[in-house]
Design an enzyme around this catalytic site. Structure first.
Site, PDB file in Angstrom:
ATOM      1  N   HIS A  54      -2.950  -2.948   8.242  1.00 45.50           N
ATOM      2  CA  HIS A  54      -4.015  -3.351   7.320  1.00 45.50           C
ATOM      3  C   HIS A  54      -4.695  -2.105   6.767  1.00 45.50           C
ATOM      4  O   HIS A  54      -4.947  -1.144   7.506  1.00 45.50           O
ATOM      5  CB  HIS A  54      -5.041  -4.230   8.040  1.00 45.50           C
ATOM      6  CG  HIS A  54      -6.199  -4.632   7.211  1.00 45.50           C
ATOM      7  ND1 HIS A  54      -6.109  -5.553   6.193  1.00 45.50           N
ATOM      8  CD2 HIS A  54      -7.486  -4.228   7.236  1.00 45.50           C
ATOM      9  CE1 HIS A  54      -7.302  -5.697   5.623  1.00 45.50           C
ATOM     10  NE2 HIS A  54      -8.156  -4.905   6.244  1.00 45.50           N
ATOM     11  N   LYS A 113      -5.155  -9.646  -7.946  1.00 48.42           N
ATOM     12  CA  LYS A 113      -5.891  -9.018  -6.853  1.00 48.42           C
ATOM     13  C   LYS A 113      -6.922  -8.079  -7.469  1.00 48.42           C
ATOM     14  O   LYS A 113      -6.618  -7.320  -8.391  1.00 48.42           O
ATOM     15  CB  LYS A 113      -4.936  -8.258  -5.937  1.00 48.42           C
ATOM     16  CG  LYS A 113      -5.602  -7.710  -4.695  1.00 48.42           C
ATOM     17  CD  LYS A 113      -4.592  -7.079  -3.748  1.00 48.42           C
ATOM     18  CE  LYS A 113      -5.300  -6.556  -2.502  1.00 48.42           C
ATOM     19  NZ  LYS A 113      -4.355  -5.902  -1.582  1.00 48.42           N
ATOM     20  N   HIS A 116       0.763  -1.248   0.000  1.00 46.26           N
ATOM     21  CA  HIS A 116       0.000   0.000   0.000  1.00 46.26           C
ATOM     22  C   HIS A 116       0.793   1.297   0.000  1.00 46.26           C
ATOM     23  O   HIS A 116       0.177   2.359  -0.120  1.00 46.26           O
ATOM     24  CB  HIS A 116      -0.960   0.010   1.193  1.00 46.26           C
ATOM     25  CG  HIS A 116      -1.944  -1.090   1.168  1.00 46.26           C
ATOM     26  ND1 HIS A 116      -2.948  -1.179   0.215  1.00 46.26           N
ATOM     27  CD2 HIS A 116      -2.076  -2.193   1.957  1.00 46.26           C
ATOM     28  CE1 HIS A 116      -3.648  -2.277   0.428  1.00 46.26           C
ATOM     29  NE2 HIS A 116      -3.143  -2.905   1.475  1.00 46.26           N
TER      30      HIS A 116
END
Length: 145
Positions: free
Chosen positions: A142, A67, A39
């Site tokens: 996350h 993904k 990310h």
């Protein structure tokens, strides 16, 4: 006696490596490194589909399958870690260890795929993001949305 000295040396070596950060001691540290890989891209302001196609492959998110969706945050890790210092909010899973902030991002959405060829559409914006943070000195682990 020799075995005891060997074990003591091994333990001392392990503690030294842990202190230097050369050994990842915990699942939380593994999740932090995974978050960074999936990310964070502080060097680019990618918005294009070409950016997404390249980054998704380079960061290992096209194998064994493509993904569906991923967001890259275009801020340095210090700014992202600062999000973990904002007040807690509820995560999608119901836990209270999420935090929000506004950053520049590129959202990459899968538009098509064939074996070994994932194709993405990129869309850049500045928007609110929610990240899950863990640890005594909380770090992102996350991307929640």
């Amino acid at each position: 006696m020799a075995l005891q000295k060997t074990l003591s040396l091994l333990l001392l070596s392990l503690l030294t490596l842990l202190g230097l950060g050369l050994v990842q001691p915990s699942y939380g540290q593994f999740m932090y490194q995974r978050f960074l890989r999936q990310h964070v891209d502080s060097t680019q302001r990618g918005v294009t589909s070409s950016y997404c196609n390249t980054m998704m492959e380079r960061r290992g998110m096209t194998r064994p399958r493509c993904k569906q969706f991923n967001t890259f945050i275009h801020a340095d890790i210090g700014a992202i870690n600062n999000i973990c210092r904002t007040p807690n909010i509820r995560c999608k899973n119901g836990k209270e260890n999420c935090h929000e902030g506004v950053v520049r991002v590129t959202d990459c959405r899968l538009t098509g795929s064939s074996p070994q060829n994932c194709r993405y559409q990129g869309r850049g914006s500045s928007r609110r993001v929610v990240i899950t943070c863990e640890g005594n000195a909380p770090v992102p682990v996350h991307f929640d949305g």
